[in-house]
Scaffold this motif. Structure first.
Motif, PDB file in Angstrom:
ATOM      1  N   ALA A 294      44.131  42.035  29.536  1.00  0.00           N
ATOM      2  CA  ALA A 294      43.111  42.746  28.755  1.00  0.00           C
ATOM      3  C   ALA A 294      41.984  43.230  29.658  1.00  0.00           C
ATOM      4  N   LYS A 295      41.610  42.423  30.643  1.00  0.00           N
ATOM      5  CA  LYS A 295      40.537  42.820  31.550  1.00  0.00           C
ATOM      6  C   LYS A 295      40.981  43.988  32.442  1.00  0.00           C
ATOM      7  N   LEU A 296      42.224  43.961  32.900  1.00  0.00           N
ATOM      8  CA  LEU A 296      42.719  45.059  33.731  1.00  0.00           C
ATOM      9  C   LEU A 296      42.814  46.362  32.948  1.00  0.00           C
ATOM     10  N   ASP A 297      42.994  46.267  31.640  1.00  0.00           N
ATOM     11  CA  ASP A 297      43.093  47.464  30.798  1.00  0.00           C
ATOM     12  C   ASP A 297      41.741  47.889  30.236  1.00  0.00           C
ATOM     13  N   ASP A 298      40.670  47.170  30.620  1.00  0.00           N
ATOM     14  CA  ASP A 298      39.322  47.493  30.140  1.00  0.00           C
ATOM     15  C   ASP A 298      38.724  48.572  31.047  1.00  0.00           C
ATOM     16  N   TYR A 299      38.488  49.747  30.479  1.00  0.00           N
ATOM     17  CA  TYR A 299      37.957  50.868  31.273  1.00  0.00           C
ATOM     18  C   TYR A 299      36.573  50.568  31.822  1.00  0.00           C
ATOM     19  N   ASP A 300      35.753  49.833  31.058  1.00  0.00           N
ATOM     20  CA  ASP A 300      34.378  49.575  31.456  1.00  0.00           C
ATOM     21  C   ASP A 300      34.259  48.458  32.489  1.00  0.00           C
ATOM     22  N   ALA A 301      35.310  47.677  32.686  1.00  0.00           N
ATOM     23  CA  ALA A 301      35.249  46.585  33.668  1.00  0.00           C
ATOM     24  C   ALA A 301      35.268  47.163  35.079  1.00  0.00           C
ATOM     25  N   SER A 302      34.433  46.606  35.946  1.00  0.00           N
ATOM     26  CA  SER A 302      34.368  47.091  37.318  1.00  0.00           C
ATOM     27  C   SER A 302      35.623  46.700  38.081  1.00  0.00           C
ATOM     28  N   LEU A 303      35.890  47.469  39.124  1.00  0.00           N
ATOM     29  CA  LEU A 303      37.052  47.185  39.957  1.00  0.00           C
ATOM     30  C   LEU A 303      36.889  45.831  40.637  1.00  0.00           C
ATOM     31  N   ALA A 304      35.665  45.504  41.031  1.00  0.00           N
ATOM     32  CA  ALA A 304      35.418  44.209  41.677  1.00  0.00           C
ATOM     33  C   ALA A 304      35.730  43.057  40.733  1.00  0.00           C
TER      34      ALA A 304
END
Length: 258
Positions: free
Chosen positions: A142-152
């Motif tokens: 879910a976090k990897l598919d979250d557009y707003d989550a930073s790459l870091a």
């Protein structure tokens, strides 16, 4: 005749003196002229003094303006140096942004691929802490598919999941739970020795199973029930550490205790 001429000359001088006396300036006029001359002199001095003050003020103003001009020139040069530095910083930041975009373009697919490999690895691994590991992978996806989550943050979560899975290989765990074995639910003590072996010991202490990774099933190992009980006690720190013999590796078609 000479006397006549002298008399005439004297008469002329007298007449001229009388005429000059009548036409020359009077005392009042001389006084007025003197006063006018003095007033003019005083006015001229005042004008000179006033101009001297004005000249000094103008000189001070000119010096002030010169200093301000020099300061402005220095500030202009400094501003040009600042501007050149800012332009260099902007160029550097733009280069970093391009690099970040390049890394993102390459790293995001890599993180997704790592997630997929980790998911397959856990699915093929020994069945321990099934819910905990499943929930962790679901949260990671879910976090990897979250557009707003930073790459870091995404990279950090992937590394964290990999670290936890790697830690399982070096830890020993024992706990009681209910499992479905041989078609029925049984209360057992589950012993995990890293990723070397996963065992289930019946609460009666006489029945035992171990998970066979190649076949993906639980294999009966009653011959090792006592040793498994000892190993479980040592893992729970209720027994002094000692050497025990436990079955590991693929289960043979028919295995007998030596």
């Amino acid at each position: 005749m000479h006397k006549t001429l002298i008399i005439i000359a004297i008469a002329c001088l007298v007449a001229a003196g009388a005429a000059w006396a009548q036409s020359g300036p009077t005392a009042q006029q001389v006084g007025q002229d003197a006063k006018t001359a003095v007033d003019t002199r005083v006015g001229t001095q005042k004008a000179y003094d006033s101009w001297a003050d004005e000249r000094a003020k103008l000189r001070d103003d000119a010096e002030t303006l010169q200093r301000e001009l020099e300061l402005a020139e220095r500030q202009c040069k400094k501003s040009e140096a600042y501007l050149a530095g800012q332009k260099a910083k902007v160029a550097d930041l733009e280069g970093r942004l391009r690099e970040i975009e390049r890394i993102r373009a390459e790293l995001e697919p890599y993180l997704d691929e790592t997630m997929e490999r980790l998911d397959k690895f856990v699915a093929a691994d020994m069945p321990f802490l099934a819910k905990e590991r499943h929930d962790r992978l679901a949260s990671l996806k879910a976090k990897l598919d979250d557009y707003d989550a930073s790459l870091a943050l995404k990279a950090s979560r992937v590394l964290e999941a990999l670290y936890i899975e790697a830690q399982y290989g070096g830890t020993v765990e024992v706990k009681e739970e209910e499992m479905t074995l041989e078609g029925s639910a049984k209360g057992v003590r589950v012993l995990r020795l890293g990723r070397l072996g996963l065992y289930a010991l019946g609460l009666d202490g006489r029945t035992a199973w171990r998970f066979d990774r190649p076949s993906g099933r639980w294999v009966r190992e009653d011959d090792f029930a006592r040793e498994l009980g000892q190993a479980a006690d040592m893992a729970a720190r209720t027994r002094v550490i000692s050497l025990v013999e436990l079955p590991v590796g693929p289960a043979p078609a028919k295995e007998a205790r030596p």
